[in-house]
Motif scaffolding. Structure first.
Motif, PDB file in Angstrom:
ATOM      1  N   ILE A   1       2.222   1.673  -3.500  1.00 12.86           N
ATOM      2  CA  ILE A   1       1.181   2.161  -4.421  1.00 12.86           C
ATOM      3  C   ILE A   1       0.978   3.660  -4.213  1.00 12.86           C
ATOM      4  CG2 ILE A   1      -1.308   2.090  -4.960  1.00 12.86           C
ATOM      5  CD1 ILE A   1      -1.241  -0.932  -4.516  1.00 12.86           C
ATOM      6  N   ASP A   2       1.000   4.094  -2.959  1.00 12.73           N
ATOM      7  CA  ASP A   2       0.782   5.524  -2.682  1.00 12.73           C
ATOM      8  C   ASP A   2       1.952   6.374  -3.198  1.00 12.73           C
ATOM      9  OD1 ASP A   2      -1.613   4.832  -1.581  1.00 12.73           O
ATOM     10  OD2 ASP A   2      -0.916   4.878   0.497  1.00 12.73           O
ATOM     11  N   ALA A   3       3.173   5.892  -3.020  1.00 12.99           N
ATOM     12  CA  ALA A   3       4.340   6.633  -3.528  1.00 12.99           C
ATOM     13  C   ALA A   3       4.255   6.740  -5.053  1.00 12.99           C
ATOM     14  CB  ALA A   3       5.631   5.931  -3.116  1.00 12.99           C
ATOM     15  N   PHE A   4       3.876   5.640  -5.693  1.00 15.51           N
ATOM     16  CA  PHE A   4       3.718   5.639  -7.149  1.00 15.51           C
ATOM     17  C   PHE A   4       2.618   6.611  -7.579  1.00 15.51           C
ATOM     18  CE2 PHE A   4       1.047   4.165 -10.624  1.00 15.51           C
ATOM     19  CZ  PHE A   4       1.946   4.135 -11.674  1.00 15.51           C
TER      20      PHE A   4
ATOM     21  N   LEU B   1       0.844  -1.209   0.000  1.00 11.88           N
ATOM     22  CA  LEU B   1       0.000   0.000   0.000  1.00 11.88           C
ATOM     23  C   LEU B   1       0.875   1.253   0.000  1.00 11.88           C
ATOM     24  CD1 LEU B   1      -2.813  -1.122   2.499  1.00 11.88           C
ATOM     25  CD2 LEU B   1      -3.017  -0.867   0.010  1.00 11.88           C
TER      26      LEU B   1
END
Lengths: 307, 307
Positions: B265-268, B262
Motif C-alpha cells: 500500500i505504501d509503495a502504491f 502495508l
C-alpha cells in the motif's frame, strides 16, 4: 422519416445527412462502423447517408474505406468539414480545443458541431465561442478499450453505453434531437448533463480509476520481473487494465479536467488511508466494516450502471 | 500408472487415492469439479479416485453430490479426514490456522496435508508444527472470481493458472510430486516458491489491488447515487471488480499478510502521490513519462503473466 422527426440543419433533408468525423481512431472509427452496421429493426439502414472522415494519416482512411465504414476520407480538415451537416470530433481533447476555431470558420452555416472528448467544461467553453451561425453540443460516450487506432475499431463499441450530451444555452432543440438520434443510431443511450456535473462524475469513475491503475502498475512494474509478475492473475490484470490506455488521449483528459481529478484522487487517498489504518492496527471490526461497505457499495453502483 | 510415477503416501496405490477437500466453496468446489472434468487427453479419466468433502452446511454438499463433483460429503471434519490420503484446505486462512492442529491429530499417518490459502508464511509455520508422521505442503492457486460459494464453482477455474507450492524443509520429494500432480490434474501450472517470497508477491499483485478496488469503490459509492453511478462503465467496473470479493476470505488474507500488504500500500501511495504532483503542477513531461512507464510496464507484466 416524417416531417415531425425532422431535426437536421436548416435546409437539409435528414435522410440525406452528411457527417464528418474528425479523427479516425478507436472512437471515431467505431462510430462510423456502428452507423454502417445498424441495429436489427432500425428504420434507416444507412444513416447518416454520407460519412466523411478526416485523419492526418492515410492508412486508417484507406482501411475504413475498405471496410465500408466511410464514404470519403481526407487528411484536409477544411475540405472534410466544408460540406458536412454535422462535424463530430473524435480526437484527444487538446487537439479539439486547438482546431475548433479553424473549423468554426470553415463549417457550413447551420452545421452541428459536436465532439466525443472525455472532459466537457473546457470544450463547451470553446464551443460557446464559435460563430452564432453554427449549432454546437458537447458529447462524451462512455465507452472505449485499451487499444487505440482504427484497427481496434468495433461496430459494437457504443452498444447500450451512456452517451452524455451537454447542450449549451445557445443549442437549439432540433440540434439536441439530432445529436440524440446520432447517438441512438450508434446503439448508445443518450443522456443530457451539465458539463461541470459531467466532469466531476467522470473524474470519479473514469479518470481516477485510470490514475489508480497507472500507480498500481508502476508499484509492481518498477521493481522488475520476479515472482509477482508470474503470479499476476485476472485480479491484477483487470485492476490495472486502464493503465494500458492511450497516453496521448489520457494526458489531454487529465490536464483538461485537473481540478476534478485532483479532488477525486484526494477522496480516494483518504479512503485508502482509512483502510490502511484499520489494517495496521489489526482492527478487525473496522476493517470488516470498511470492506463490507465497499462490497455493498459496488453492488449498488452495478445496479444503477446496469452492468 | 507405472511404479516410477508412484508418489502417493506410503502404502497407497496412487490410482486409488482418496482426497478430502475441507470447505466446499468456490475454490474447493471448483477443484473437485476440475478433477472430475479431466482435460482432453488426460491419462486418468477420474483421478483422484475418491473425493470426500467436508463443509459446515449441507446444501453445498448436496449440490456437489448432485453434480457428481464429490463421492461423499460430511459436516464432520474428523470423519472426513480420517481415511483421506490427501487433505486439501479450501477455507479462509484463519479457519485453516484454527483447525489444523485438530486435523493433524486425526489424519491418517503418511497423509499429505495441503491448503489453498492466499497467504503462506503463517500457514507454513503452522504446518511445520504438525505431527512428523504427516506430509505437509503449503499451496496457493492464483485464481478466483468475485462470487463465493459452491454455486459459483467452475471446472475451468484452475485452467492454466499458476498453482504455487511451498514445500517445507520436512516435505519429502514424493509429497511435492503428488501435490504437483494434483495441481496439474486440475489444469493448473504448479510453481515452487518460498512462503515469504510468495506473500510479498501476492501482496503486490493480489492483496494491494483488492485494497485499491475497495478504496476506489468507497470513494464513489459513499457519495450516493448520482450521475457518476449512471456513467460507471467498463473501466470502473473492472478497476473496482475485486471489491466484490468475499469479505471473510479477504479479511483473513489481509490480516495474515499484514506487513507485506502495508508495504505494498505504501509503495502504491508513493506512486499515486508522484502522479498527483505532476498533474497538480500541470507538468506535462513528468506526467507523460509517468503514464508511459505505466503503460509499457503493464505490457511487460502481461508478457510474463501470459494474459
Amino acid at each position: 422519416v416524417t416531417e415531425a422527426e425532422f431535426s437536421a440543419p436548416e435546409g437539409v433533408r435528414e435522410n440525406a445527412l452528411t457527417v464528418c468525423i474528425v479523427g479516425l481512431g478507436l472512437m471515431g472509427g467505431s462510430l462510423a462502423l456502428a452507423w454502417r452496421a445498424p441495429l436489427p429493426g432500425a428504420p434507416l439502414p444507412a444513416w447518416p447517408a454520407r460519412i466523411i472522415a478526416v485523419n492526418r494519416s492515410w492508412p486508417a482512411l484507406e482501411a475504413a474505406l475498405d471496410r465500408g465504414a466511410i464514404d470519403q476520407g481526407t487528411p484536409d480538415l477544411v475540405e472534410g468539414v466544408a460540406f458536412a451537416d454535422v462535424v463530430v470530433w473524435a480526437t484527444p481533447v487538446r487537439t479539439i480545443l486547438r482546431q475548433l476555431p479553424e473549423v468554426g470558420r470553415h463549417a457550413r452555416r447551420g452545421a452541428l458541431i459536436m465532439d466525443l472528448g472525455s472532459s466537457k467544461v473546457e470544450i463547451c467553453t470553446a464551443l460557446a465561442d464559435l460563430d452564432e451561425g453554427l449549432q454546437v453540443i458537447g458529447a462524451h460516450p462512455l465507452c472505449g478499450k485499451e487499444i487505440a487506432g482504427f484497427a481496434a475499431a468495433d461496430a459494437g463499441l457504443y452498444r447500450d453505453r451512456p452517451f452524455v450530451l451537454c447542450p449549451l444555452s445557445r443549442t437549439g432543440p432540433a440540434a439536441v434531437r439530432l445529436a440524440e438520434r446520432l447517438a441512438t443510431a450508434a446503439g448508445a443511450r443518450p443522456l443530457i448533463a451539465d458539463p461541470s456535473e459531467h466532469d466531476r462524475a467522470v473524474a470519479a469513475i473514469s479518470h481516477l480509476p485510470y490514475a489508480v491503475a497507472a500507480a498500481l502498475t508502476r508499484s509492481v512494474a518498477l521493481h522488475g520481473a520476479g515472482l509477482a509478475w508470474s503470479l499476476a492473475a485476472s485480479g491484477f490484470r483487470d485492476t490495472s487494465r486502464l493503465a494500458a490506455q492511450d497516453v496521448d488521449m489520457m494526458l489531454d483528459t487529465l490536464l483538461t479536467n485537473r481540478a476534478a481529478v485532483l479532488d477525486s484522487i484526494d477522496a480516494f487517498s483518504r479512503e485508502l488511508a482509512g483502510l490502511r489504518q484499520a489494517l495496521a492496527a489489526a482492527d478487525e471490526p473496522a476493517l470488516r466494516a470498511c470492506l463490507s461497505e465497499a462490497q455493498s457499495g459496488r453492488s449498488g453502483i452495478a445496479r444503477v450502471a446496469k452492468w
